[in-house]
Design a protein around this motif. Structure first.
Motif, PDB file in Angstrom:
ATOM      1  N   SER A   7       0.843  -1.193   0.000  1.00 33.28           N
ATOM      2  CA  SER A   7       0.000   0.000   0.000  1.00 33.28           C
ATOM      3  C   SER A   7       0.878   1.242   0.000  1.00 33.28           C
ATOM      4  O   SER A   7       1.948   1.247   0.615  1.00 33.28           O
ATOM      5  CB  SER A   7      -0.929   0.002   1.212  1.00 33.28           C
ATOM      6  OG  SER A   7      -0.172   0.018   2.409  1.00 33.28           O
ATOM      7  N   PRO A   8       0.462   2.306  -0.703  1.00 27.30           N
ATOM      8  CA  PRO A   8      -0.700   2.304  -1.578  1.00 27.30           C
ATOM      9  C   PRO A   8      -0.399   1.562  -2.887  1.00 27.30           C
ATOM     10  O   PRO A   8       0.743   1.211  -3.149  1.00 27.30           O
ATOM     11  CB  PRO A   8      -0.925   3.796  -1.833  1.00 27.30           C
ATOM     12  CG  PRO A   8       0.449   4.376  -1.765  1.00 27.30           C
ATOM     13  CD  PRO A   8       1.189   3.589  -0.713  1.00 27.30           C
ATOM     14  N   GLN A   9      -1.423   1.356  -3.687  1.00 26.52           N
ATOM     15  CA  GLN A   9      -1.218   0.706  -4.988  1.00 26.52           C
ATOM     16  C   GLN A   9      -0.549   1.664  -5.951  1.00 26.52           C
ATOM     17  O   GLN A   9       0.222   1.249  -6.816  1.00 26.52           O
ATOM     18  CB  GLN A   9      -2.557   0.257  -5.579  1.00 26.52           C
ATOM     19  CG  GLN A   9      -3.149  -0.935  -4.856  1.00 26.52           C
ATOM     20  CD  GLN A   9      -4.392  -1.450  -5.548  1.00 26.52           C
ATOM     21  OE1 GLN A   9      -5.098  -0.696  -6.220  1.00 26.52           O
ATOM     22  NE2 GLN A   9      -4.664  -2.730  -5.389  1.00 26.52           N
ATOM     23  N   ILE A  21       6.069   3.637   1.377  1.00 25.85           N
ATOM     24  CA  ILE A  21       5.356   2.494   0.805  1.00 25.85           C
ATOM     25  C   ILE A  21       5.433   1.363   1.818  1.00 25.85           C
ATOM     26  O   ILE A  21       6.494   1.113   2.393  1.00 25.85           O
ATOM     27  CB  ILE A  21       6.005   2.048  -0.514  1.00 25.85           C
ATOM     28  CG1 ILE A  21       5.941   3.174  -1.549  1.00 25.85           C
ATOM     29  CG2 ILE A  21       5.351   0.792  -1.045  1.00 25.85           C
ATOM     30  CD1 ILE A  21       6.807   2.925  -2.776  1.00 25.85           C
ATOM     31  N   ASN A  22       4.310   0.699   2.031  1.00 28.01           N
ATOM     32  CA  ASN A  22       4.269  -0.387   3.001  1.00 28.01           C
ATOM     33  C   ASN A  22       4.052  -1.735   2.347  1.00 28.01           C
ATOM     34  O   ASN A  22       3.408  -1.846   1.307  1.00 28.01           O
ATOM     35  CB  ASN A  22       3.136  -0.131   4.004  1.00 28.01           C
ATOM     36  CG  ASN A  22       3.416   1.074   4.869  1.00 28.01           C
ATOM     37  OD1 ASN A  22       4.421   1.143   5.553  1.00 28.01           O
ATOM     38  ND2 ASN A  22       2.542   2.065   4.808  1.00 28.01           N
ATOM     39  N   THR A 105       2.062  -6.901  -4.736  1.00 24.34           N
ATOM     40  CA  THR A 105       1.287  -6.412  -5.873  1.00 24.34           C
ATOM     41  C   THR A 105       1.925  -5.201  -6.540  1.00 24.34           C
ATOM     42  O   THR A 105       1.562  -4.847  -7.643  1.00 24.34           O
ATOM     43  CB  THR A 105      -0.119  -6.039  -5.393  1.00 24.34           C
ATOM     44  OG1 THR A 105       0.001  -5.254  -4.191  1.00 24.34           O
ATOM     45  CG2 THR A 105      -0.934  -7.280  -5.065  1.00 24.34           C
ATOM     46  N   GLY A 106       2.875  -4.578  -5.865  1.00 28.22           N
ATOM     47  CA  GLY A 106       3.570  -3.438  -6.462  1.00 28.22           C
ATOM     48  C   GLY A 106       2.917  -2.111  -6.119  1.00 28.22           C
ATOM     49  O   GLY A 106       1.704  -2.018  -5.919  1.00 28.22           O
TER      50      GLY A 106
ATOM     51  N   GLY B  40       0.522  -6.023 -16.249  1.00 28.52           N
ATOM     52  CA  GLY B  40      -0.328  -5.399 -15.239  1.00 28.52           C
ATOM     53  C   GLY B  40      -0.521  -6.242 -13.983  1.00 28.52           C
ATOM     54  O   GLY B  40      -1.245  -5.832 -13.080  1.00 28.52           O
ATOM     55  N   GLN B  41       0.128  -7.411 -13.935  1.00 22.99           N
ATOM     56  CA  GLN B  41      -0.060  -8.287 -12.778  1.00 22.99           C
ATOM     57  C   GLN B  41       1.240  -8.479 -11.994  1.00 22.99           C
ATOM     58  O   GLN B  41       2.263  -7.910 -12.318  1.00 22.99           O
ATOM     59  CB  GLN B  41      -0.629  -9.630 -13.240  1.00 22.99           C
ATOM     60  CG  GLN B  41      -2.007  -9.509 -13.882  1.00 22.99           C
ATOM     61  CD  GLN B  41      -2.623 -10.844 -14.182  1.00 22.99           C
ATOM     62  OE1 GLN B  41      -2.269 -11.866 -13.578  1.00 22.99           O
ATOM     63  NE2 GLN B  41      -3.554 -10.866 -15.117  1.00 22.99           N
TER      64      GLN B  41
END
Lengths: 113, 115
Positions: A7-9, A21-22, A105-106, B40-41
């Motif tokens: 997070s955040p995305q 960024i976490n 998720t990055g 995108g993944q």
């Protein structure tokens, strides 16, 4: 299986501002890596944290590991356009010698002028 | 500075064709990995390789996939019969013998497009 939530995305910051960024893990962290990726390119190693409470810095980027919370944070001081990209955290799945990394998720970072 | 090199950088293939992606890990490294990233993944683990055998593989790494270290320098990923969903960026990575204390080095990736 281990899940890493970042997070955040995405994040848009003005040049010169600080940001954090976490990365939170669903399981025990045996080691936590931070990478930077530019769109469509390879992963650039930033730093690795292994012990609870460990903190490492490289230029204007600092990363910390909170083992108890199963969490790591990446802090950028005085951001620059060169910091723009996707930041990925990756966690070791075990202490085994061939242990793989599971990635988060990055977080997509944009730095505006 | 030593680096992991991958070829080709981009390959376009027809569905059902075989594809081989090549990697040259850093010379004194002993642990090798393939990861993939669908556009995108997340970056997803495929397989790890040590001492000339697979150490671990993910659910993605089914019978259509295989890895090989044919000589002392190359590490290859073969997809026997490509599907549309195999379209992704494939990353090779390697690390030293001190696996859990050092950096996992990634290559620049091979982009596979299946038509």
């Amino acid at each position: 299986s281990q899940e890493l939530e970042q997070s955040p995305q995405s994040l848009i910051v003005q040049e010169g501002k600080n940001l954090t960024i976490n990365c939170t893990s669903s399981k025990t962290l045996y080691g936590l890596y931070w990478y930077k990726q530019k769109y469509g390119e390879g992963l650039i190693f930033l730093m690795m944290l292994q012990k609870g409470g460990e903190e490492k810095s490289h230029e204007k980027i600092t990363a910390k590991l909170d083992e108890k919370k199963q969490q790591s944070s990446l802090h950028i001081t005085a951001s620059q356009p060169s910091h723009a990209g996707i930041y990925l955290c990756g966690a070791l799945s075990s202490t085994g010698t061939a242990s793989k990394l599971t990635f988060g998720t990055g977080t997509r970072l944009q730095v505006t002028l | 500075e030593p680096e992991v090199t991958q070829t080709p950088s981009h390959q376009v293939t027809q569905m059902g064709q075989e594809v081989i992606l090549r990697c040259v890990p850093i010379s004194n490294h002993l642990y090798f990995y393939w990861y993939r990233q669908i556009l995108g993944q997340k970056v997803e683990f495929l397989v790890s390789f040590y001492n000339n055998e697979i150490s671990e593989k993910s659910e993605i790494f089914d019978d259509q996939f295989s890895v090989e270290r044919p000589d002392g320098s190359n590490f290859t990923l073969k997809i026997r019969s490509t599907k549309l969903e195999d379209s992704a960026m494939y990353f090779c990575a390697s690390r030293t013998a001190y696996a859990n204390t050092g950096e996992l080095f990634f290559g620049e990736g091979s982009r596979l497009t299946v038509l």
